[in-house]
Write a protein that holds these residues in place. Structure first.
Motif, PDB file in Angstrom:
ATOM      1  N   ASP A 200       0.861  -1.176   0.000  1.00 50.45           N
ATOM      2  CA  ASP A 200       0.000   0.000   0.000  1.00 50.45           C
ATOM      3  C   ASP A 200       0.900   1.230   0.000  1.00 50.45           C
ATOM      4  O   ASP A 200       2.056   1.164   0.442  1.00 50.45           O
ATOM      5  CB  ASP A 200      -0.914   0.000   1.229  1.00 50.45           C
ATOM      6  CG  ASP A 200      -1.941   1.132   1.188  1.00 50.45           C
ATOM      7  OD1 ASP A 200      -2.393   1.475   0.085  1.00 50.45           O
ATOM      8  OD2 ASP A 200      -2.291   1.652   2.270  1.00 50.45           O
ATOM      9  N   VAL A 238      -5.009   0.276   8.492  1.00 45.27           N
ATOM     10  CA  VAL A 238      -4.144  -0.894   8.647  1.00 45.27           C
ATOM     11  C   VAL A 238      -4.951  -2.071   9.196  1.00 45.27           C
ATOM     12  O   VAL A 238      -4.861  -3.204   8.708  1.00 45.27           O
ATOM     13  CB  VAL A 238      -2.956  -0.564   9.563  1.00 45.27           C
ATOM     14  CG1 VAL A 238      -2.216  -1.828   9.989  1.00 45.27           C
ATOM     15  CG2 VAL A 238      -1.995   0.395   8.867  1.00 45.27           C
ATOM     16  N   SER A 239      -5.759  -1.812  10.209  1.00 40.05           N
ATOM     17  CA  SER A 239      -6.571  -2.869  10.805  1.00 40.05           C
ATOM     18  C   SER A 239      -7.573  -3.434   9.806  1.00 40.05           C
ATOM     19  O   SER A 239      -7.771  -4.659   9.718  1.00 40.05           O
ATOM     20  CB  SER A 239      -7.310  -2.316  12.028  1.00 40.05           C
ATOM     21  OG  SER A 239      -8.167  -3.284  12.582  1.00 40.05           O
ATOM     22  N   ARG A 242      -6.026  -5.768   7.258  1.00 35.69           N
ATOM     23  CA  ARG A 242      -5.804  -7.107   7.808  1.00 35.69           C
ATOM     24  C   ARG A 242      -7.110  -7.888   7.884  1.00 35.69           C
ATOM     25  O   ARG A 242      -7.142  -9.098   7.613  1.00 35.69           O
ATOM     26  CB  ARG A 242      -5.160  -6.996   9.192  1.00 35.69           C
ATOM     27  CG  ARG A 242      -3.731  -6.460   9.160  1.00 35.69           C
ATOM     28  CD  ARG A 242      -3.101  -6.581  10.535  1.00 35.69           C
ATOM     29  NE  ARG A 242      -1.720  -6.119  10.514  1.00 35.69           N
ATOM     30  CZ  ARG A 242      -1.237  -5.129  11.256  1.00 35.69           C
ATOM     31  NH1 ARG A 242      -2.039  -4.494  12.099  1.00 35.69           N
ATOM     32  NH2 ARG A 242       0.023  -4.779  11.184  1.00 35.69           N
ATOM     33  N   LEU A 254       1.651  -6.458   5.881  1.00 37.90           N
ATOM     34  CA  LEU A 254       1.513  -5.229   5.108  1.00 37.90           C
ATOM     35  C   LEU A 254       2.875  -4.586   4.875  1.00 37.90           C
ATOM     36  O   LEU A 254       3.673  -4.426   5.804  1.00 37.90           O
ATOM     37  CB  LEU A 254       0.607  -4.239   5.839  1.00 37.90           C
ATOM     38  CG  LEU A 254      -0.820  -4.724   6.126  1.00 37.90           C
ATOM     39  CD1 LEU A 254      -1.606  -3.629   6.817  1.00 37.90           C
ATOM     40  CD2 LEU A 254      -1.514  -5.166   4.848  1.00 37.90           C
ATOM     41  N   HIS A 256       4.202  -1.112   3.397  1.00 42.55           N
ATOM     42  CA  HIS A 256       3.896   0.241   2.926  1.00 42.55           C
ATOM     43  C   HIS A 256       5.117   0.739   2.151  1.00 42.55           C
ATOM     44  O   HIS A 256       6.042   1.316   2.713  1.00 42.55           O
ATOM     45  CB  HIS A 256       3.568   1.148   4.106  1.00 42.55           C
ATOM     46  CG  HIS A 256       2.256   0.817   4.751  1.00 42.55           C
ATOM     47  ND1 HIS A 256       1.856   1.313   5.977  1.00 42.55           N
ATOM     48  CD2 HIS A 256       1.223   0.025   4.322  1.00 42.55           C
ATOM     49  CE1 HIS A 256       0.653   0.856   6.270  1.00 42.55           C
ATOM     50  NE2 HIS A 256       0.257   0.067   5.289  1.00 42.55           N
ATOM     51  N   SER A 289       3.553   3.252  12.614  1.00 42.62           N
ATOM     52  CA  SER A 289       3.659   2.036  11.800  1.00 42.62           C
ATOM     53  C   SER A 289       4.289   0.895  12.590  1.00 42.62           C
ATOM     54  O   SER A 289       3.811  -0.247  12.546  1.00 42.62           O
ATOM     55  CB  SER A 289       4.488   2.320  10.538  1.00 42.62           C
ATOM     56  OG  SER A 289       3.846   3.249   9.710  1.00 42.62           O
ATOM     57  N   VAL A 294       3.097  -2.790  11.242  1.00 40.43           N
ATOM     58  CA  VAL A 294       3.320  -2.819   9.792  1.00 40.43           C
ATOM     59  C   VAL A 294       4.650  -3.526   9.534  1.00 40.43           C
ATOM     60  O   VAL A 294       5.667  -3.211  10.156  1.00 40.43           O
ATOM     61  CB  VAL A 294       3.333  -1.394   9.214  1.00 40.43           C
ATOM     62  CG1 VAL A 294       3.729  -1.401   7.742  1.00 40.43           C
ATOM     63  CG2 VAL A 294       1.971  -0.739   9.393  1.00 40.43           C
ATOM     64  N   THR A 297       7.998  -0.454   6.129  1.00 44.85           N
ATOM     65  CA  THR A 297       7.505   0.833   5.660  1.00 44.85           C
ATOM     66  C   THR A 297       8.648   1.600   5.013  1.00 44.85           C
ATOM     67  O   THR A 297       9.749   1.659   5.560  1.00 44.85           O
ATOM     68  CB  THR A 297       6.860   1.630   6.822  1.00 44.85           C
ATOM     69  OG1 THR A 297       6.277   2.820   6.319  1.00 44.85           O
ATOM     70  CG2 THR A 297       7.863   1.966   7.911  1.00 44.85           C
TER      71      THR A 297
END
Length: 455
Positions: A200, A238-239, A242, A254, A256, A289, A294, A297
């Motif tokens: 993302d 983010v949640s 998932r 994830l 980023h 993050s 995460v 990132t």
């Protein structure tokens, strides 16, 4: 003592953090790679055009320039995420699924020792891919149909992931990278288990805690799907990523792989976002993050891509085009050297924060995240007010209640923007009280993230 400014041979890297680079667009590895190696980032992300990898059907090669920067990164101890990017005009279908997958498999085998991840295309909603196959940018089609470009991309991602794992089971495969409403729809189409991470590009709005998506009538009408809560918070998105992944059996990891803040100037000569503001917002995004787990990132990007102060695109760098550092470079060093090896604390071990007077209803509240060392000897609490940064704003009074294992001998306060460090108590004193197994610490709360380090 807290980490001081690090010399090149003392750099501590945080493997969760990377930077985007443009070595394939003629950055000098000799000049820039050593600066990245000192920054504290553990990864770089750059692209390799598929057409350069396979100039004619079935004939593969790594361009010398690409091999040079990849080897330079490897020599510097940096991990590499290579984007196999763009179409190939050697094929009638410039994104021929089978041909792209075979090229990705060859790349995974050829660079097995120097590259750790292959990213499948970059932003398929851009760069001609969506134009070639059709569909709305967010995937919100009339009557609920699926955008053709989303179906095509999922075909490519799944085929490439399978081929990569056949040739190199250890290579990490990541993909998506469209706006979240489109990515959620692609997840629902079904991703093969060989896809290791979901990408993302969560560029923020005015502040990093908020993204340009929210669960309200405007966004639902536009996107046809909610990808964040009513306030459009980054953490909620983010949640929800998932949750969507779990619902359809995809990986919940994830990546980023692109976000950042440009320090361009307006035509009036004033910065749209000052260099200090850039540093503050990057710090806040990195801290949040890591706190919410995460996987990786990547800040876009490491170096300014030009010298035009009025260009948005040319001023995203952590360093200027002349290689001099912006405040964000040193901020990155500070946060990575301090949090490397630290993990988010379990919920019962999370600190809490109380503001005096309490925040007004409707605001985002405050941010307070706790990290712990593996041996439990060190607790780090990151805290800030998620509002636009104003250097002249008056800070608020707050109290942090921090759970501590055993006797806390030292409490440090660390300003990540200035680098100022102070021990606020050599031992528990009138300023730091111990009640119910928690240390209550009075602090000043502002938009600049600070760390409390308890040892």
């Amino acid at each position: 003592m807290l980490p001081q400014h690090l010399h090149a041979d003392e750099t501590v890297r945080d493997d969760r953090v990377g930077v985007c680079t443009h070595f394939s667009q003629n950055w000098s590895p000799d000049l820039v790679m050593p600066l990245i190696a000192k920054s504290g980032a553990g990864w770089i992300r750059d692209d390799l055009n598929w057409s350069a990898l396979e100039p004619t059907p079935g004939n593969y090669r790594i361009p010398p320039k690409v091999r040079a920067w990849i080897q330079a990164a490897h020599a510097a101890g940096l991990k590499v995420d290579v984007i196999l990017a763009y179409g190939n005009w050697a094929y009638h279908d410039h994104y021929d699924t089978a041909a792209y997958a075979k090229a990705a498999g060859w790349l995974a085998r050829e660079l097995a020792n120097d590259v750790q991840a292959i990213e499948i295309l970059n932003e398929p909603n851009n760069f001609g891919f969506r134009d070639a196959y059709g569909g709305q940018w967010n995937g919100n089609e009339r009557l609920g149909s699926v955008s053709p470009y989303l179906k095509k991309y999922v075909q490519i991602l799944n085929a490439a992931a399978k081929e990569i794992k056949l040739t190199n089971p250890n290579m990490t495969v990541i993909g998506l990278g469209t706006p979240p409403p489109a990515s959620f729809r692609m997840i629902a189409l079904g991703l093969v288990p060989q896809v290791d991470g979901l990408t993302d590009h969560p560029y923020g709005r005015d502040i990093p805690e908020v993204v340009p998506y929210a669960d309200n009538p405007y966004f639902f009408l536009r996107d046809g799907i909610a990808t964040a809560d009513a306030n459009g918070t980054f953490a909620s998105q983010v949640s929800m990523f998932r949750t969507q992944a779990k619902k359809y059996g995809a990986t919940e990891k994830l990546w980023h792989t692109e976000w950042g803040y440009s320090t361009e100037r307006s035509k009036a000569g004033k910065p749209v976002i000052s260099e200090d503001t850039q540093a503050v917002y990057i710090l806040r995004r990195l801290l949040e993050s890591e706190a919410i787990g995460v996987e990786h990132t990547f800040v876009y990007d490491f170096k300014d891509d030009g010298a035009d102060p009025y260009s948005n695109e040319q001023n995203f760098g952590l360093i200027h085009n002349d290689l001099s550092a912006k405040p964000a470079y040193f901020a990155l060093q500070r946060v990575t050297s301090t949090l490397a090896g630290m993990s988010p604390a379990a919920p019962p071990k999370q600190a809490t924060i109380e503001i005096d007077p309490p925040a007004k209803p409707g605001r985002l509240g405050s941010r307070c995240y706790t990290f712990s060392s593996s041996d439990g000897a060190t607790t780090i609490i990151a805290f800030w007010d998620p509002k636009p940064w104003d250097p002249n704003a008056k800070p608020a009074n707050a109290t942090i209640a921090a759970p501590v294992t055993g006797e806390a001998r030292h409490v440090f306060l660390y300003d990540l923007l200035s680098g100022n460090q102070s021990e606020i108590s050599d031992k528990l004193s009138q300023n730091v009280s111990n009640r119910n197994g928690r240390i209550s610490i009075p602090v000043s709360l502002s938009a600049v993230p600070q760390l409390l380090i308890v040892r």
